[in-house]
Scaffold this motif. Structure first.
Motif, PDB file in Angstrom:
ATOM      1  N   HIS A  91       0.878  -1.165   0.000  1.00  0.00           N
ATOM      2  CA  HIS A  91       0.000   0.000   0.000  1.00  0.00           C
ATOM      3  C   HIS A  91       0.907   1.203   0.000  1.00  0.00           C
ATOM      4  O   HIS A  91       1.675   1.396   0.923  1.00  0.00           O
ATOM      5  N   PHE A  92       0.871   1.982  -1.034  1.00  0.00           N
ATOM      6  CA  PHE A  92       1.755   3.142  -1.017  1.00  0.00           C
ATOM      7  C   PHE A  92       0.938   4.419  -1.047  1.00  0.00           C
ATOM      8  O   PHE A  92      -0.047   4.530  -1.738  1.00  0.00           O
ATOM      9  N   THR A  93       1.392   5.335  -0.252  1.00  0.00           N
ATOM     10  CA  THR A  93       0.549   6.489   0.017  1.00  0.00           C
ATOM     11  C   THR A  93       1.139   7.786  -0.523  1.00  0.00           C
ATOM     12  O   THR A  93       0.442   8.779  -0.588  1.00  0.00           O
ATOM     13  N   ASP A 136     -13.132   8.149  -2.977  1.00  0.00           N
ATOM     14  CA  ASP A 136     -13.228   9.600  -3.071  1.00  0.00           C
ATOM     15  C   ASP A 136     -11.905  10.128  -2.527  1.00  0.00           C
ATOM     16  O   ASP A 136     -11.612  10.003  -1.347  1.00  0.00           O
ATOM     17  N   ILE A 137     -11.114  10.678  -3.407  1.00  0.00           N
ATOM     18  CA  ILE A 137      -9.752  11.050  -3.020  1.00  0.00           C
ATOM     19  C   ILE A 137      -9.673  12.545  -2.789  1.00  0.00           C
ATOM     20  O   ILE A 137     -10.253  13.323  -3.537  1.00  0.00           O
ATOM     21  N   GLU A 183      -3.590   7.227  -3.349  1.00  0.00           N
ATOM     22  CA  GLU A 183      -3.788   6.347  -2.203  1.00  0.00           C
ATOM     23  C   GLU A 183      -4.229   5.019  -2.771  1.00  0.00           C
ATOM     24  O   GLU A 183      -5.370   4.865  -3.147  1.00  0.00           O
ATOM     25  N   PRO A 186       1.083   1.073  -9.550  1.00  0.00           N
ATOM     26  CA  PRO A 186      -0.229   1.210  -8.906  1.00  0.00           C
ATOM     27  C   PRO A 186      -1.282   0.340  -9.572  1.00  0.00           C
ATOM     28  O   PRO A 186      -1.320   0.233 -10.794  1.00  0.00           O
ATOM     29  N   GLU A 190     -14.736   2.065  -0.993  1.00  0.00           N
ATOM     30  CA  GLU A 190     -16.047   1.761  -0.422  1.00  0.00           C
ATOM     31  C   GLU A 190     -16.921   1.164  -1.515  1.00  0.00           C
ATOM     32  O   GLU A 190     -16.632   1.328  -2.716  1.00  0.00           O
ATOM     33  N   PHE A 214      -3.310   0.569  -3.519  1.00  0.00           N
ATOM     34  CA  PHE A 214      -2.450  -0.590  -3.477  1.00  0.00           C
ATOM     35  C   PHE A 214      -1.719  -0.706  -4.798  1.00  0.00           C
ATOM     36  O   PHE A 214      -2.135  -0.155  -5.809  1.00  0.00           O
ATOM     37  N   GLN A 239     -13.140  -1.868   1.575  1.00  0.00           N
ATOM     38  CA  GLN A 239     -12.427  -1.126   2.622  1.00  0.00           C
ATOM     39  C   GLN A 239     -10.973  -1.550   2.709  1.00  0.00           C
ATOM     40  O   GLN A 239     -10.083  -0.735   2.939  1.00  0.00           O
ATOM     41  N   PHE A 240     -10.739  -2.820   2.521  1.00  0.00           N
ATOM     42  CA  PHE A 240      -9.365  -3.299   2.605  1.00  0.00           C
ATOM     43  C   PHE A 240      -8.473  -2.562   1.607  1.00  0.00           C
ATOM     44  O   PHE A 240      -7.318  -2.270   1.880  1.00  0.00           O
ATOM     45  N   GLY A 262      -8.901   0.412   0.663  1.00  0.00           N
ATOM     46  CA  GLY A 262      -9.042   1.858   0.857  1.00  0.00           C
ATOM     47  C   GLY A 262     -10.209   2.444   0.080  1.00  0.00           C
ATOM     48  O   GLY A 262     -10.217   3.636  -0.229  1.00  0.00           O
TER      49      GLY A 262
END
Lengths: 270, 409
Positions: free
Chosen positions: B121-123, B406-407, B129, B149, B240, B131, B235-236, B238
């Motif tokens: 997971h890189f942010t 929603d970023i 945001e 990504p 919905e 995986f 959710q896992f 990131g």
């Protein structure tokens, strides 16, 4: 700056478009992403009519601090298509108006994009319904998506757990303003492990950003923040004296049967 | 008389020895230096060659990661033929962001390099945001890391105004996403990704026997989950579960007018036209009116590409998993095929898009804004509040899903 390779231009290119591109030195591109499904499939781009859509996101190795976005206003029956090239100061997604326009070109009809391993070719007509087809191509240099060494990701660096929720009172902002609408927390939402969501704040800020909470979005439920309806609903015409957090506010929406209320912090549903 | 003649003979011998020794030492040193430089040159050349190979590999990985169609062309003329068959079955997009395909190609193309693949997971990367795959390429002397990504199969919703509560036929109520970046899965979640999630969350809790069997169709939509499992999956990563109003936004034909300062949306029930009468669903309804429900309405592949309805199962069963026509936004699988669960933030009981192969083309279920209720627990007929009964009673009704996020900008 990379230089234009004359070989990547077709003899039949429209001089003005070609010259515009040359003048702007938008040349060989090192990395690109075609953004439109019609373009990806090599079909004529006809939808959605009249809307400006992103066609291509590209960047050049030597110009590491900005990227280029190519947009196309899809023609309607009455209005010709138009191409826009924008220079963006970051590498985020292409949003029209998000950067400086470095060239505009019209009229265009029946645009079709084809992609090969070496180039991306744009074919179009300059006369509606006519036979005057022209084309140009960007030569692809091709480079790395990322060429940086990364360590392992530390889970401690993330914000917001699965259990965090506004209703339980266990939550944290990843973007927050103070009373003067200055950032209290600069945007850290990219660190939210389970995403983040915007809320309608009680603060009288009509800034271009909404405050955001880290964690799973359960907006619209009883006791949870109202679902954010968009920036324009935060602005004056939809708010009372510039405040959008009040009973019955349209700045957020809720499950049927619930109503929006301001709890002093954010707009919630009750 | 020279100096040499004046030196005693014993000393002469000593001097000769000494000079010879000096010459020998000098020669030896020169020889050693030459050898060392030669070795350094060879080593440098080798290292440079390795770097070139790594760079070449990185470029290939990058291009193969993003370009499913190019990979497809490559596969046809070369090895890893099993993926060609899969691409024919599921569509070439399965080749995008596909580590298995790239691993196969690399093993044939660059066998001298070592590749390690890990999901991370890189942010921070370009404020994305998400995986993705962390790939480390190693040779004897060099290592390079790429982050890829896992976003090939997402669309970005264009900034604009979109209808809200469209399922109630409200043409004026709206929401908008300026300064918000909403990304939506183009396709329904497939078995491969579902299995991947299962392997992350519980190595000791594998798929149940039915899921194991179904998951062999790895790029077909995953189904049979409870609503909570669908939420957990999204959710896992990131994300919905897709919201009903966002489903409308990505699928409704974009055409709006202004009335008294508010947008007035076209709520055409089909994604390819603003006119409801445009296309075969309308023809099927007319056919039903004229000939009754029992006389078969004939479909062709073009119709089934748009809406994979009940009639398509007989003729094109093998093409069920092909990605069908995209909507204006680039979303696939919105009408026909599998039913799809959504999260309705306004009417929570309108939480399922029923359009699927359970209904004939003439059915009113094949409308973009149509929603019915699914309890989210089971998959038998009683778990759904059908407004119109499916053609056949099934033991297990298949419900697929997709995610969105929603970023922050």
């Amino acid at each position: 700056m990379v230089f234009l390779l004359p070989s990547c231009w077709q003899q039949s290119s429209t001089p003005s478009l070609q010259q515009s591109l040359i003048a702007n030195r938008f040349l060989e591109i090192d990395q690109s992403t075609l953004l439109d499904p019609q373009a990806l499939e090599g079909r004529r781009i006809v939808r959605p009519q009249g809307v400006v859509i992103p066609l291509l996101n590209a960047w050049i190795k030597e110009e590491a601090t900005f990227s280029y976005c190519l947009f196309y206003r899809v023609p309607t029956d009455e209005r010709a298509g138009k191409m826009y090239l924008e220079k963006h100061n970051d590498f985020t997604e292409c949003h029209f108006g998000g950067g400086e326009i470095v060239l505009e070109y019209s009229p265009l009809w029946d645009l079709r994009v084809t992609q090969s391993e070496k180039d991306i070719r744009f074919q179009y007509r300059i006369d509606k319904g006519g036979n005057h087809t022209e084309s140009f191509s960007f030569l692809l240099g091709g480079t790395l998506l990322l060429a940086k060494n990364w360590g392992d990701i530390n889970e401690d660096e993330f914000l917001g757990g699965l259990a965090s929720s506004y209703r339980s009172g266990r939550f944290e902002y990843c973007l927050q303003y103070d009373e003067n609408c200055q950032d209290v927390i600069t945007n850290e939402c990219q660190r939210c492990r389970f995403g983040s969501y915007p809320v309608v704040s009680a603060k009288n800020c009509l800034t271009e950003k909404a405050q955001r909470i880290c964690g799973p979005n359960d907006c619209g439920r009883r006791g949870a923040p109202a679902c954010f309806r968009g920036m324009s609903f935060k602005k004056a015409e939809f708010s009372k004296n510039g405040v959008s957090c009040y009973e019955g506010s349209e700045a957020g929406f809720c499950h049927q049967g619930l109503r929006t209320y301001c709890d002093g912090e954010v707009l919630i549903c009750l | 008389m020279s100096i040499f003649a004046r030196i005693k003979s014993v000393n002469k011998i000593k001097l000769i020895f000494f000079v010879s020794f000096l010459l020998f030492a000098l020669l030896a040193m020169v020889s050693l230096w030459t050898k060392k430089f030669a070795e350094d040159d060879t080593s440098l050349a080798l290292k440079a060659l390795e770097l070139q190979r790594i760079d070449q590999a990185a470029r290939k990985i990058d291009s193969w990661w993003r370009e499913g169609v190019s990979v497809s062309r490559y596969l046809q003329s070369d090895h890893c033929q099993e993926f060609t068959l899969e691409a024919e079955r599921y569509g070439e997009r399965i080749l995008e962001c596909n580590p298995e395909v790239i691993k196969c190609l690399l093993s044939k193309e660059l066998p001298d390099l070592l590749f390690s693949w890990r999901w991370v997971h890189f942010t921070e990367f370009l404020q994305v945001e998400t995986f993705g795959k962390k790939v480390t390429i190693s040779s004897a002397h060099h290592t390079r890391t790429l982050l890829l990504p896992h976003t090939c199969h997402e669309l970005t919703l264009l900034a604009g105004k979109y209808p809200l509560a469209a399922s109630d036929g409200d043409r004026q109520n709206y929401w908008e996403n300026h300064q918000q970046k909403i990304k939506v899965d183009k396709f329904q979640v497939n078995w491969r990704d579902f299995k991947l999630w299962k392997s992350f969350i519980a190595a000791d809790n594998p798929l149940d026997p039915r899921q194991m069997r179904e998951s062999e169709q790895k790029y077909s939509p995953a189904y049979g989950m409870t609503r909570q499992e669908m939420r957990d999956f999204c959710q896992f990563f990131g994300k919905e579960l897709l919201s009903s109003h966002v489903f409308d936004a990505i699928s409704l034909f974009p055409r709006k007018l202004e009335r008294e300062g508010r947008p007035h949306f076209n709520l055409s029930p089909i994604p390819w036209s603003h006119r409801a009468s445009d296309g075969h669903l309308y023809q099927a309804q007319q056919w039903k009116k004229q000939h009754g429900a029992d006389k078969r309405f004939e479909v062709d592949w073009q119709m089934c590409q748009r809406v994979f309805s009940y009639e398509c199962l007989d003729r094109y069963a093998e093409k069920l998993y092909q990605p069908l026509s995209p909507t204006w936004s680039g979303a696939f699988q919105v009408l026909g095929g599998y039913m799809e669960a959504v999260e309705n933030k306004i009417s929570p009981r309108s939480n399922l898009v029923p359009s699927s192969f359970y209904f004939k083309a003439a059915s009113s279920m094949h409308q973009l804004t149509k929603r019915i209720y699914w309890d989210g627990q089971g998959h038998k007929a009683r778990n759904f509040n059908w407004q119109e009964y499916p053609v056949n009673e099934e033991d297990h009704f298949k419900v697929a899903f997709r995610c969105m996020r929603d970023i922050s900008q």
